[in-house]
Motif scaffolding. Structure first.
Motif, PDB file in Angstrom:
ATOM      1  N   GLU A  85       0.833  -1.203   0.000  1.00 33.57           N
ATOM      2  CA  GLU A  85       0.000   0.000   0.000  1.00 33.57           C
ATOM      3  C   GLU A  85       0.871   1.258   0.000  1.00 33.57           C
ATOM      4  N   ALA A  86       1.966   1.230   0.764  1.00 39.48           N
ATOM      5  CA  ALA A  86       2.890   2.373   0.783  1.00 39.48           C
ATOM      6  C   ALA A  86       3.551   2.548  -0.583  1.00 39.48           C
ATOM      7  N   LEU A  87       3.907   1.440  -1.236  1.00 35.90           N
ATOM      8  CA  LEU A  87       4.473   1.535  -2.583  1.00 35.90           C
ATOM      9  C   LEU A  87       3.446   2.086  -3.564  1.00 35.90           C
ATOM     10  N   ALA A  88       2.185   1.668  -3.421  1.00 34.72           N
ATOM     11  CA  ALA A  88       1.128   2.166  -4.307  1.00 34.72           C
ATOM     12  C   ALA A  88       0.937   3.668  -4.151  1.00 34.72           C
ATOM     13  N   ASP A  89       1.214   4.193  -2.952  1.00 36.99           N
ATOM     14  CA  ASP A  89       1.136   5.639  -2.734  1.00 36.99           C
ATOM     15  C   ASP A  89       2.286   6.383  -3.407  1.00 36.99           C
ATOM     16  N   ARG A  90       3.375   5.680  -3.674  1.00 39.59           N
ATOM     17  CA  ARG A  90       4.570   6.325  -4.211  1.00 39.59           C
ATOM     18  C   ARG A  90       4.795   6.061  -5.707  1.00 39.59           C
ATOM     19  N   LEU A  91       4.203   4.986  -6.221  1.00 36.09           N
ATOM     20  CA  LEU A  91       4.361   4.628  -7.627  1.00 36.09           C
ATOM     21  C   LEU A  91       2.983   4.510  -8.268  1.00 36.09           C
ATOM     22  N   SER A  92       2.820   5.109  -9.429  1.00 37.44           N
ATOM     23  CA  SER A  92       1.534   5.025 -10.124  1.00 37.44           C
ATOM     24  C   SER A  92       1.377   3.644 -10.766  1.00 37.44           C
ATOM     25  N   VAL A  93       0.158   3.351 -11.172  1.00 38.74           N
ATOM     26  CA  VAL A  93      -0.107   2.098 -11.887  1.00 38.74           C
ATOM     27  C   VAL A  93       0.745   2.043 -13.148  1.00 38.74           C
ATOM     28  N   ASP A  94       0.815   3.155 -13.869  1.00 39.94           N
ATOM     29  CA  ASP A  94       1.624   3.187 -15.092  1.00 39.94           C
ATOM     30  C   ASP A  94       3.101   2.959 -14.795  1.00 39.94           C
ATOM     31  N   GLU A  95       3.606   3.541 -13.723  1.00 41.16           N
ATOM     32  CA  GLU A  95       5.019   3.338 -13.364  1.00 41.16           C
ATOM     33  C   GLU A  95       5.297   1.880 -13.016  1.00 41.16           C
ATOM     34  N   VAL A  96       4.403   1.264 -12.273  1.00 42.73           N
ATOM     35  CA  VAL A  96       4.583  -0.152 -11.913  1.00 42.73           C
ATOM     36  C   VAL A  96       4.520  -1.014 -13.174  1.00 42.73           C
ATOM     37  N   ASN A  97       3.570  -0.730 -14.052  1.00 41.16           N
ATOM     38  CA  ASN A  97       3.479  -1.476 -15.314  1.00 41.16           C
ATOM     39  C   ASN A  97       4.734  -1.278 -16.155  1.00 41.16           C
ATOM     40  N   ASP A  98       5.205  -0.036 -16.250  1.00 37.38           N
ATOM     41  CA  ASP A  98       6.434   0.246 -17.009  1.00 37.38           C
ATOM     42  C   ASP A  98       7.626  -0.471 -16.395  1.00 37.38           C
ATOM     43  N   LEU A  99       7.736  -0.415 -15.073  1.00 36.88           N
ATOM     44  CA  LEU A  99       8.858  -1.066 -14.398  1.00 36.88           C
ATOM     45  C   LEU A  99       8.848  -2.571 -14.660  1.00 36.88           C
ATOM     46  N   ASN A 100       7.688  -3.210 -14.532  1.00 36.41           N
ATOM     47  CA  ASN A 100       7.591  -4.645 -14.799  1.00 36.41           C
ATOM     48  C   ASN A 100       7.908  -4.965 -16.252  1.00 36.41           C
ATOM     49  N   ARG A 101       7.402  -4.151 -17.160  1.00 37.81           N
ATOM     50  CA  ARG A 101       7.668  -4.366 -18.582  1.00 37.81           C
ATOM     51  C   ARG A 101       9.168  -4.232 -18.876  1.00 37.81           C
ATOM     52  N   LEU A 102       9.785  -3.204 -18.324  1.00 37.33           N
ATOM     53  CA  LEU A 102      11.209  -2.984 -18.571  1.00 37.33           C
ATOM     54  C   LEU A 102      12.080  -4.063 -17.915  1.00 37.33           C
ATOM     55  N   LEU A 103      11.708  -4.500 -16.731  1.00 34.75           N
ATOM     56  CA  LEU A 103      12.465  -5.582 -16.088  1.00 34.75           C
ATOM     57  C   LEU A 103      12.341  -6.872 -16.896  1.00 34.75           C
ATOM     58  N   ASP A 104      11.147  -7.164 -17.395  1.00 33.85           N
ATOM     59  CA  ASP A 104      10.971  -8.345 -18.252  1.00 33.85           C
ATOM     60  C   ASP A 104      11.801  -8.212 -19.526  1.00 33.85           C
ATOM     61  N   LYS A 105      11.814  -7.010 -20.102  1.00 34.93           N
ATOM     62  CA  LYS A 105      12.587  -6.775 -21.321  1.00 34.93           C
ATOM     63  C   LYS A 105      14.085  -6.936 -21.050  1.00 34.93           C
ATOM     64  N   LEU A 106      14.541  -6.387 -19.928  1.00 38.56           N
ATOM     65  CA  LEU A 106      15.953  -6.523 -19.560  1.00 38.56           C
ATOM     66  C   LEU A 106      16.321  -7.990 -19.361  1.00 38.56           C
ATOM     67  N   THR A 107      15.485  -8.725 -18.646  1.00 39.74           N
ATOM     68  CA  THR A 107      15.745 -10.150 -18.416  1.00 39.74           C
ATOM     69  C   THR A 107      15.801 -10.894 -19.740  1.00 39.74           C
ATOM     70  N   GLY A 108      14.848 -10.633 -20.617  1.00 44.26           N
ATOM     71  CA  GLY A 108      14.841 -11.281 -21.926  1.00 44.26           C
ATOM     72  C   GLY A 108      16.083 -10.949 -22.738  1.00 44.26           C
ATOM     73  N   ALA A 109      16.485  -9.696 -22.711  1.00 43.81           N
ATOM     74  CA  ALA A 109      17.682  -9.290 -23.452  1.00 43.81           C
ATOM     75  C   ALA A 109      18.919  -9.997 -22.905  1.00 43.81           C
ATOM     76  N   LEU A 110      19.043 -10.046 -21.586  1.00 45.18           N
ATOM     77  CA  LEU A 110      20.209 -10.694 -20.983  1.00 45.18           C
ATOM     78  C   LEU A 110      20.250 -12.193 -21.274  1.00 45.18           C
ATOM     79  N   GLU A 111      19.072 -12.809 -21.369  1.00 48.74           N
ATOM     80  CA  GLU A 111      19.020 -14.243 -21.666  1.00 48.74           C
ATOM     81  C   GLU A 111      19.451 -14.561 -23.088  1.00 48.74           C
ATOM     82  N   THR A 112      19.450 -13.577 -23.979  1.00 52.06           N
ATOM     83  CA  THR A 112      19.845 -13.810 -25.377  1.00 52.06           C
ATOM     84  C   THR A 112      21.316 -13.497 -25.628  1.00 52.06           C
ATOM     85  N   ILE A 113      22.000 -12.963 -24.623  1.00 47.40           N
ATOM     86  CA  ILE A 113      23.405 -12.577 -24.789  1.00 47.40           C
ATOM     87  C   ILE A 113      24.293 -13.689 -24.262  1.00 47.40           C
ATOM     88  N   ASN A 114      25.251 -14.096 -25.081  1.00 41.76           N
ATOM     89  CA  ASN A 114      26.210 -15.122 -24.674  1.00 41.76           C
ATOM     90  C   ASN A 114      27.537 -14.433 -24.404  1.00 41.76           C
TER      91      ASN A 114
END
Length: 168
Positions: free
Chosen positions: A132-161
């Motif tokens: 609840e405290a995090l929800a007061d500090r981060l918007s829904v869009d920010e949380v969605n963006d953060l999750n999307r970017l973390l997933d993208k970063l993880t995917g990118a790192l998994e493709t790099i040898n």
């Protein structure tokens, strides 16, 4: 091209160098975010005599009826020897049961006991004030963006040898 120290800390470098410096900051920033998150959970887990890793295993098992230990290790991001110790400790405490398959004794499964399910059901709501405290500090869009970017970063790192120069 400036040396890495200058690229990271100097004031007179190109936009490309600035971008690379920000990329170099990511592992440390992600680590600090993880440490800050864990610190919020630690006291509550300690009150239930649980480590971070034990809680991860219990949470994963709480979402399934039974899991093979290799799947648990992957989902909990634990090495086999660490998971073996954790599962042994949780079994001694009566929080999980372990079963071997009849086809292959090397494959074992774990499941929560009713006591562990009750513990998790009581424990998880204790974290609601944090979310609840995090929800007061981060918007829904920010949380969605953060999750999307973390997933993208993880995917990118998994493709790099990546192999450092001079290493096989």
């Amino acid at each position: 091209m400036p040396d890495s120290h200058e690229a990271l800390y100097g004031s007179d470098y190109s936009e490309d160098d600035r971008y690379l410096g920000k990329l170099r900051d990511l592992p440390v920033k992600l680590h600090w975010a993880r440490v800050a998150f864990q610190a919020q959970f630690r006291e509550t887990l300690k009150a239930h005599d649980l480590s971070d890793q034990q809680f991860r295993v219990l949470r994963i098992l709480s979402q399934r009826d039974m899991l093979e230990t290799g799947q648990i290790a992957t989902l909990a991001m634990l090495l086999g020897p660490s998971l073996s110790r954790i599962l042994k400790d949780l079994a001694i405490r009566g929080l999980i049961t372990r079963h071997n398959t009849s086809a292959d004794g090397r494959v074992s499964y774990a499941r929560l006991t009713p006591e562990a399910r009750n513990m998790i059901e009581a424990l998880v709501p204790e974290f609601n004030p944090l979310y609840e405290a995090l929800a007061d500090r981060l918007s829904v869009d920010e949380v969605n963006d953060l999750n999307r970017l973390l997933d993208k970063l993880t995917g990118a790192l998994e493709t790099i040898n990546f192999r450092p120069k001079g290493r096989v």
